[in-house]
Scaffold this active site. Structure first.
Site, PDB file in Angstrom:
ATOM      1  N   HIS A 233     -44.835   1.038 -11.204  1.00 30.73           N
ATOM      2  CA  HIS A 233     -44.649   1.265  -9.772  1.00 30.73           C
ATOM      3  C   HIS A 233     -44.997   2.708  -9.387  1.00 30.73           C
ATOM      4  CE1 HIS A 233     -42.158  -2.330 -10.346  1.00 30.73           C
ATOM      5  NE2 HIS A 233     -42.426  -2.598  -9.091  1.00 30.73           N
ATOM      6  N   ASP A 303     -50.815  -7.440  -9.294  1.00 30.66           N
ATOM      7  CA  ASP A 303     -49.529  -6.898  -8.909  1.00 30.66           C
ATOM      8  C   ASP A 303     -49.746  -6.161  -7.584  1.00 30.66           C
ATOM      9  OD1 ASP A 303     -46.863  -6.211  -9.005  1.00 30.66           O
ATOM     10  OD2 ASP A 303     -46.941  -5.321 -11.003  1.00 30.66           O
TER      11      ASP A 303
END
Length: 394
Positions: A233, A303
């Site tokens: 992330h 993602d």
């Protein structure tokens, strides 16, 4: 389960897969093993394929590009989500901020965003259970319990979870973590289904079996976050493995899930420099391996693409360039968890579509690559329509 296909498959992979499949000898050749002739029958027409061909013939290049997007808008008001659907995207991802208090309220929201009875928009969610879940009422076992239980318990848990999702109009679960690690310090440790490849593979396959018929299953985060320390992330984690080490380890749960019938695989923003310096989500080589060695023919979804911008690296600062690189590499569906104001990150549906259209116009992304992706996504969407409606050509 099939063995990973490669022209020079190392013996270590065969040994690694024995616990899952065995390595069967090649059947003898010769007259005694020749196939028996059977009467020829014309192949039955595939109504889904026929519909997809017809729909694609009606789409402009801009509509095709928009159909590769799966986006998020925050809040429980369906209007912003429906606006994305009306802009031509193929999917929506629901996050915690989209969750109302009750299942009937969520059902009303997912019903309100649908606009095309012939190809319902894909409604996805991260519902792993345990550390990552969106439904407040999901009480099925998560990874911590499932790692310590036999595979049938995983099948039961994911079956129950899938039924709960289907009941509220969610049809894609980004919920099956096929990563594997035994390192308790790993970012992904609390979410894996097994501490070794074979234990993870057994539970991944069981999870896919549990979801079958209720929601579309997604395996993540290909080619494996467990071998790549760090949090994708906020960075591009790097794995030190060679391709042979990957085949003998992290590949095994993904192969098991693919063989069990998972419809989607999510690529991670993870780098294996011995294979490709680029993150797998932007890597043509990792997409080739997924298609050719693991035999996956479903939808490859990235993602969250905003994660690439969140890491602060200048090479990923341009949202349009990231989208083009992903499709160019082989992605079929680009995932964006957008805030209320996407322009904060320089993102809009029109901008992403414009970047993809320009890439096709310049020849950087071939028209065939675009069509292949659109065909896979439309096939997935058309598959959500009941067989009786498909057959009637509604």
């Amino acid at each position: 389960m099939h063995v990973i296909r490669t022209a020079a498959m190392p013996l270590i992979l065969c040994a690694a897969l024995v616990g899952v499949t065995g390595c069967a000898p090649t059947a003898p050749s010769g007259p005694s093993s020749a196939p028996t002739a059977s009467p020829r029958h014309p192949a039955a027409a595939d109504p889904v394929a026929e519909w997809v061909d017809q729909r694609m013939s009606q789409l402009s290049i801009e509509q095709k590009a928009a159909s590769l997007l799966m986006l998020h808008a925050p809040g429980t008001d369906p209007a912003p989500l429906r606006a994305l659907v009306d802009a031509g995207v193929s999917g929506l991802i629901l996050m915690g901020d989209n969750m109302p208090a009750t299942p009937p309220e969520l059902s009303a929201l997912t019903e309100a965003v649908q606009a095309d009875a012939e190809a319902p928009v894909l409604v996805g969610i991260d519902e792993e259970g345990g550390e990552v879940q969106r439904l407040p009422w999901d009480d099925s076992a998560g990874a911590e319990q499932l790692r310590a239980a036999p595979p049938p318990v995983a099948q039961e848990a994911f079956g129950s979870r899938a039924a709960a999702l289907s009941a509220v109009g969610v049809d894609v679960n980004f919920g099956i973590v096929a990563d594997v690690t035994a390192d308790p310090a790993s970012f992904i440790a609390g979410r894996v289904l097994g501490g070794d490849p074979h234990a993870a593979a057994d539970r991944v396959a069981a999870a896919v079996a549990g979801e079958r018929g209720a929601v579309l299953s997604t395996l993540k985060h290909f080619p494996g976050h467990g071998a790549a320390p760090g949090d994708s992330h906020a960075s591009v984690p790097t794995a030190p493995l060679t391709i042979d080490e990957w085949r003998a380890g992290p590949a095994i749960p993904f192969a098991a899930g693919i063989d069990a019938g998972a419809e989607l695989v999510m690529t991670g923003h993870l780098a294996y420099p011995a294979v490709d310096a680029a993150p797998a989500s932007l890597s043509p080589e990792w997409h080739r391996i997924l298609r050719e060695e693991l035999g996956f023919d479903g939808v490859v979804v990235t993602d969250d693409m905003l994660m690439l911008q969140h890491n602060g690296l200048p090479e990923y600062a341009d949202a349009g360039e990231n989208a083009v690189r992903a499709v160019e590499a082989g992605s079929d569906l680009l995932l964006y968890v957008l805030p209320a104001d996407p322009s904060e990150f320089g993102i809009s549906v029109e901008g992403l579509v414009g970047s993809l259209v320009a890439a096709v116009g310049s020849g950087r992304v071939s028209a065939q690559r675009l069509d292949d992706a659109v065909e896979r996504v439309l096939t997935l969407r058309r598959g959500l329509v009941s067989p009786s409606d498909v057959g009637s050509g509604e």
